[in-house]
Design a protein around this motif. Structure first.
Motif, mmCIF file in Angstrom:
data_model
loop_
_atom_site.group_PDB
_atom_site.id
_atom_site.type_symbol
_atom_site.label_atom_id
_atom_site.label_comp_id
_atom_site.label_asym_id
_atom_site.label_seq_id
_atom_site.Cartn_x
_atom_site.Cartn_y
_atom_site.Cartn_z
ATOM 1 N N CYS A 42 0.719 -1.962 0.121
ATOM 2 C CA CYS A 42 -0.015 0.198 0.368
ATOM 3 C C CYS A 42 0.909 1.197 0.159
ATOM 4 C CB CYS A 42 -0.952 -0.158 0.792
ATOM 5 S SG CYS A 42 -2.227 0.765 1.158
ATOM 6 N N VAL A 43 -0.016 1.890 -0.898
ATOM 7 C CA VAL A 43 1.005 3.388 -1.088
ATOM 8 C C VAL A 43 0.170 4.660 -1.039
ATOM 9 C CG1 VAL A 43 2.435 5.312 -2.078
ATOM 10 C CG2 VAL A 43 2.599 3.367 -2.627
ATOM 11 N N LEU A 44 0.547 5.425 1.074
ATOM 12 C CA LEU A 44 -0.169 6.545 1.280
ATOM 13 C C LEU A 44 0.175 7.680 1.344
ATOM 14 C CD1 LEU A 44 -0.562 5.053 5.359
ATOM 15 C CD2 LEU A 44 -2.030 5.129 3.159
ATOM 16 N N VAL A 45 -0.267 8.817 -0.131
ATOM 17 C CA VAL A 45 0.427 9.504 -0.533
ATOM 18 C C VAL A 45 -0.628 11.115 -0.692
ATOM 19 C CG1 VAL A 45 -0.662 8.654 -2.844
ATOM 20 C CG2 VAL A 45 1.054 10.879 -3.000
ATOM 21 N N ASP A 46 0.393 12.003 -0.582
ATOM 22 C CA ASP A 46 -0.286 13.022 0.115
ATOM 23 C C ASP A 46 -0.317 13.836 -1.592
ATOM 24 O OD1 ASP A 46 -1.055 15.531 0.985
ATOM 25 O OD2 ASP A 46 1.008 16.169 2.244
ATOM 26 N N ILE A 47 -1.426 14.465 -1.524
ATOM 27 C CA ILE A 47 -0.333 15.555 -2.647
ATOM 28 C C ILE A 47 -0.255 16.869 -2.709
ATOM 29 C CG2 ILE A 47 -2.885 17.313 -4.458
ATOM 30 C CD1 ILE A 47 -4.751 15.529 -3.229
ATOM 31 N N MET A 48 0.072 17.617 -1.852
ATOM 32 C CA MET A 48 0.556 18.649 -2.428
ATOM 33 C C MET A 48 2.009 18.449 -1.725
ATOM 34 S SD MET A 48 -1.090 21.105 -3.410
ATOM 35 C CE MET A 48 -0.335 22.167 -3.158
ATOM 36 N N LEU A 49 3.300 18.497 -2.515
ATOM 37 C CA LEU A 49 4.483 17.760 -2.359
ATOM 38 C C LEU A 49 4.898 18.711 -2.397
ATOM 39 C CD1 LEU A 49 4.400 13.744 -3.432
ATOM 40 C CD2 LEU A 49 4.220 14.884 -0.376
ATOM 41 N N PRO A 50 7.033 18.593 -2.493
ATOM 42 C CA PRO A 50 7.740 18.969 -2.771
ATOM 43 C C PRO A 50 8.073 18.199 -3.988
ATOM 44 C CG PRO A 50 8.466 19.167 -0.066
ATOM 45 C CD PRO A 50 6.920 18.349 -0.072
ATOM 46 N N GLY A 51 8.359 19.295 -5.138
ATOM 47 C CA GLY A 51 8.693 18.814 -6.531
ATOM 48 C C GLY A 51 7.836 18.230 -7.571
ATOM 49 N N GLY A 52 6.173 18.499 -7.146
ATOM 50 C CA GLY A 52 5.476 17.342 -7.590
ATOM 51 C C GLY A 52 4.111 17.656 -7.554
ATOM 52 N N SER A 53 3.408 16.648 -7.926
ATOM 53 C CA SER A 53 1.691 16.566 -6.873
ATOM 54 C C SER A 53 1.777 14.627 -6.585
ATOM 55 C CB SER A 53 1.012 16.646 -7.753
ATOM 56 O OG SER A 53 -0.551 16.289 -7.658
ATOM 57 N N GLY A 54 1.284 14.579 -5.746
ATOM 58 C CA GLY A 54 1.150 12.881 -5.246
ATOM 59 C C GLY A 54 0.250 12.837 -6.306
ATOM 60 N N LEU A 55 -0.779 13.442 -6.615
ATOM 61 C CA LEU A 55 -1.679 12.306 -7.793
ATOM 62 C C LEU A 55 -0.633 12.363 -8.893
ATOM 63 C CD1 LEU A 55 -4.189 15.271 -8.466
ATOM 64 C CD2 LEU A 55 -4.711 12.907 -7.251
ATOM 65 N N ASP A 56 0.499 12.657 -9.580
ATOM 66 C CA ASP A 56 1.473 12.638 -10.972
ATOM 67 C C ASP A 56 1.689 11.329 -9.967
ATOM 68 O OD1 ASP A 56 0.594 14.559 -12.117
ATOM 69 O OD2 ASP A 56 2.448 15.443 -11.060
ATOM 70 N N LEU A 57 1.812 10.184 -9.273
ATOM 71 C CA LEU A 57 2.393 9.718 -8.247
ATOM 72 C C LEU A 57 1.846 8.472 -8.095
ATOM 73 C CD1 LEU A 57 4.319 11.038 -5.501
ATOM 74 C CD2 LEU A 57 4.920 10.279 -7.672
ATOM 75 N N VAL A 58 0.592 8.812 -8.373
ATOM 76 C CA VAL A 58 -0.778 7.649 -8.075
ATOM 77 C C VAL A 58 -0.480 7.531 -10.206
ATOM 78 C CG1 VAL A 58 -3.484 7.738 -8.196
ATOM 79 C CG2 VAL A 58 -2.322 8.848 -6.861
#
Length: 224
Positions: free
Chosen positions: A47-63
């Protein structure tokens, strides 16, 4: 369960990691998009727990990256942003759940369990493999109606083998699941051999067939 926490708020990340580790999970933490990209590009997670607002980009891009990789990891977006558009977009990308800060840690853990049940066990609260019955919520293991007492690592090992039944698993992949990504720097797999030996012994002592197959030079396979 092996979890990656992607969160730039250090105090919250520490609290989440401490709590989830106490619940028996193996947790890795990164705070930026580039660091997260490196982790999910190399290692596997439940499982990955990801915030949206992150340094270097968006957590949505990681999703989006995880889904394009066809990762089997469950994805929970954990964010202070409560905008409906972000929630809908994250779920449309393939996230399994969305948790808005602030939240109770017990709720986070419950959602983690729910996501894993849905993704790995079709929502079932009990898992059966041959003579073995596992109840994940209480971490109970039964063989032929008798409870088998396992250590935490033995239980985690059994769960990983069952989830990946009939697949050949490398010693490195199993070790990373049990101890985290840094274990790939270990000089030997003696600790893994010990866990595997003890798990096999405990299961067979209760009359369970030996489902653990050693694939010499590679790793193990769990099959009937």
């Amino acid at each position: 369960m092996k979890i990656l926490i992607i969160e730039d708020e250090e105090s919250l990340a520490h609290t989440m990691r401490e709590y989830l580790t106490g619940e028996g999970h193996v947790c890795e933490w990164v705070s930026t998009v580039p660091a997260a990209e490196e982790k999910i590009g190399v290692y596997d997670y439940d499982c990955v727990l990801v915030d949206i607002m992150l340094p270097g980009g968006s957590g949505l891009d990681l999703v989006d990256m995880l889904k394009k990789q066809q990762s089997q990891a469950g994805i929970i977006i954990v964010s202070a942003k409560n905008a409906l558009d972000d929630k809908i977009y994250g779920l449309e990308l393939g996230a399994d759940d969305y948790l808005t800060k602030p939240f109770h840690l017990s709720e986070l853990n419950a959602r983690l369990k729910s996501v894993i049940r849905r993704r790995q066990f079709s929502g079932n609260r009990e898992i059966t493999f041959g003579e073995i019955k596992i109840i994940p919520d209480s971490k109970e293991v039964w063989v032929k109606g008798k409870e088998v007492v396992l250590t935490r690592k033995e239980y985690d090992l059994l769960m990983y083998l069952v989830v990946n039944a009939n697949r050949v698993l490398s010693k490195g992949a199993i070790s990373e699941h049990l101890y985290g990504d840094e274990i790939d720097q270990a000089n030997s797999f003696d600790f893994l051999y010990s866990h595997m030996k003890n798990l096999r012994k405990k299961l067979t002592e209760y009359g369970c067939p030996d489902y653990i197959q050693t694939i010499y030079g590679v790793g193990y396979k769990f099959a009937q």
